[in-house]
Structure formats: structure tokens, C-alpha cells
Design an enzyme around this catalytic site. Sequence first.
Site, short mmCIF file in Angstrom:
data_model
loop_
_atom_site.label_atom_id
_atom_site.label_comp_id
_atom_site.label_asym_id
_atom_site.label_seq_id
_atom_site.Cartn_x
_atom_site.Cartn_y
_atom_site.Cartn_z
N GLU A 36 0.84 -1.19 0.00
CA GLU A 36 0.00 0.00 0.00
C GLU A 36 0.88 1.25 0.00
O GLU A 36 2.11 1.16 0.04
CB GLU A 36 -0.91 0.01 1.25
CG GLU A 36 -2.38 -0.24 0.99
CD GLU A 36 -3.10 0.98 0.41
OE1 GLU A 36 -2.42 1.97 0.06
OE2 GLU A 36 -4.33 0.94 0.29
N ASN A 122 -6.19 5.91 7.19
CA ASN A 122 -5.94 5.01 6.07
C ASN A 122 -5.14 5.66 4.95
O ASN A 122 -4.12 5.14 4.53
CB ASN A 122 -7.29 4.51 5.54
CG ASN A 122 -7.17 3.48 4.46
OD1 ASN A 122 -6.86 3.79 3.32
ND2 ASN A 122 -7.44 2.22 4.81
N GLU A 146 -3.71 -6.21 10.11
CA GLU A 146 -3.08 -4.96 9.72
C GLU A 146 -3.31 -3.87 10.76
O GLU A 146 -3.47 -2.70 10.46
CB GLU A 146 -3.56 -4.50 8.34
CG GLU A 146 -5.04 -4.46 8.13
CD GLU A 146 -5.40 -4.04 6.71
OE1 GLU A 146 -4.76 -3.12 6.19
OE2 GLU A 146 -6.31 -4.63 6.13
N ASN A 179 -11.89 5.78 1.99
CA ASN A 179 -10.59 5.18 1.72
C ASN A 179 -9.67 6.18 1.02
O ASN A 179 -9.33 7.19 1.58
CB ASN A 179 -10.79 3.88 0.91
CG ASN A 179 -9.69 2.89 1.13
OD1 ASN A 179 -8.52 3.22 1.02
ND2 ASN A 179 -10.05 1.64 1.42
N ASP A 232 -9.93 1.87 -3.99
CA ASP A 232 -9.07 2.01 -2.82
C ASP A 232 -8.28 3.31 -3.01
O ASP A 232 -8.85 4.39 -3.00
CB ASP A 232 -8.18 0.78 -2.69
CG ASP A 232 -7.54 0.63 -1.31
OD1 ASP A 232 -7.34 1.64 -0.64
OD2 ASP A 232 -7.23 -0.51 -0.92
#
Length: 308
Positions: A36, A122, A146, A179, A232
Site C-alpha cells: 500500500e 488510512n 493490519e 478510503n 481504494d
Amino acid sequence: MITTPQHLHILDDRFAALVHPMSTLDVIADGFTWTEGPVWFGDHDCLLFSDIPSQRILRWSEAEGLSVFRAGSGFNNGNTRDRQGRLVGCRHGARDVVRTEFDGSLTVLANAFDGKRLNSPNDVVVNSDGAVWFTDPTYGILSNFEGYRSDPEQPSRNVYRLPPAGELTAVVTDFVQPNGLCFSPDEKTLYIAESGSSHDASVPAVIRKFAVDGGSLRDLGVFATIDKGLPDGLRCDVLGNVWTSAADGVHCFAPDGKLLGKILVPQVVSNLCFGGRDGQRLFITATRAVYRVFVDVHGAEPWTQGAG
């Protein structure tokens, strides 16, 4: 005759102008658990990205390959740069947004709202006035994979804004799971991904669009719907196109919301960023690997527009 490669799905001539039939989709690093938060540092000619479950931020460069930038990252997820060039990240473990100073020390920017701990920040962006905008879903407290399993203290999953000098404010409070987020090139529009369908199939897999008025937002409705998986991380290019993650790769939408085409990736994509020495590489974090592909456009973020 040059044929379109298998990783490009062109639906509109505008997308054909943004990619090239001789481009390749290259794996630059692999062997991870869930990658990510890619962010390009042109002044160091490197890419930083997170492997959330292993609690590491990795560094990749063409010259030096892969190395560990930070071990024990606290389940760091999304990353960006501020306008001074410092790394700003979201940590699930500490449930905060943290800035890395030039001397390597960490400054916590936000970890609570209305006297209660944040859920699990996030993704994050910083606009030209220095304000930090970030999303706060509950993914990092749903399990120990996570983050650390915990009950949420916030009554909703919000999008926040933190000005350089001022209080943290909740600018949107009606998401199921907010997100990724990104600004249009002129910063008059903020795009925010709704990824609540990850745990509730009744939630639409959409990107919402908001008009920016200083420190507040006005809801402009749904910008685009993702037809494979959910959105995302996402980024804008200098032309105002929105490039977003999806289950089958990266989807590119025109400013009017029309799907122009896709870069097909064999793993579920989590996030992406523009960068490279010429600013014309799209770096893609997927489930276990990081990919790179040539694109004929620069990112809207100023540090992605070349080597500097």
C-alpha cells in the site's frame, strides 16, 4: 503493426493517448503480504511504499533496488508528501497520522477527535495551503492482521482536515468506509473512495466528488462506479483524469466521469502513484507485488512531475 498489449484495455481514444502500445507492465518488487501507500521521492530518485502486515515501509530505486526504509512502522498504510517534502503517513497501530521530519524523528499530527481515539487512519493528502486531509475507516481495528483488533471509539467513519495551525475538523461523516482520496489539479475538487463493499455488498463501490471551499466540502454526488471490486487508492493526473485502484487493475476516468480504459494487473490493486525520473511512470501497489508502467502524462502532485 503494433498491437495493443494484454495489460491495456482501451475504451476511449483519450486513454490511447495516455498509454503506449509498446509499454510493458513490469514487476519491480514482490514477495510481500499487502502492499500500500506508494509515494515518489524524486529528490532521492526512489519510491516508498508500505507492506502493512509486516510493519515495514520499503524503499525502491532503479539504482539500488529494494531496501527497508523503516522497520516497525506500526502498520503504516497510506503515505504522501507535504509541501516541504516530508513524508506523512497513516499508522493503523497507533491510530494516528504521523510526519517524518528531516532528521528522521516522528511528529504525531492527529490521533484523536472530540476526545476519542481515531479509528485507523488510512490514506492522506496535503494540499497547497499545507492542510492535511485524511480518511479514517475501521480496517486497522477489525482484526490483528493490519493493526490491533479494537472497538471503534468514533461514532462514524470520517474524512478529516487538519490545517497547519488549527483544530482537526470532520469534513465528511456519512461514509461507510472512506478510503483513498485525491485533489483535482486546481484543488477545487476532492475525490474520495467509498470501499464499504469490502464487508457489506449492499454498499455501492463508488468514488464520490466534492467541491472544495476552503476548509469545507460540498457533496457533488457520485463521480464514478467501479465495475470490478472496489476503489481504494486513487490519483489525478495534470489533465484532471482520475486513476483509481480496482480488483482487476487501474481504472482511468475522464473529469466527466467516463471510464476511458484500464491497466489490467494480475493481482488486486490497492493504490498507485505517479513518478519516475521523467514523471511518466505509474507505480502500482497490488496484493504481493509492486508494478511499474509507462504513462504519457504526469501526476497532478507537484513532486511527481519529474526528477525534482
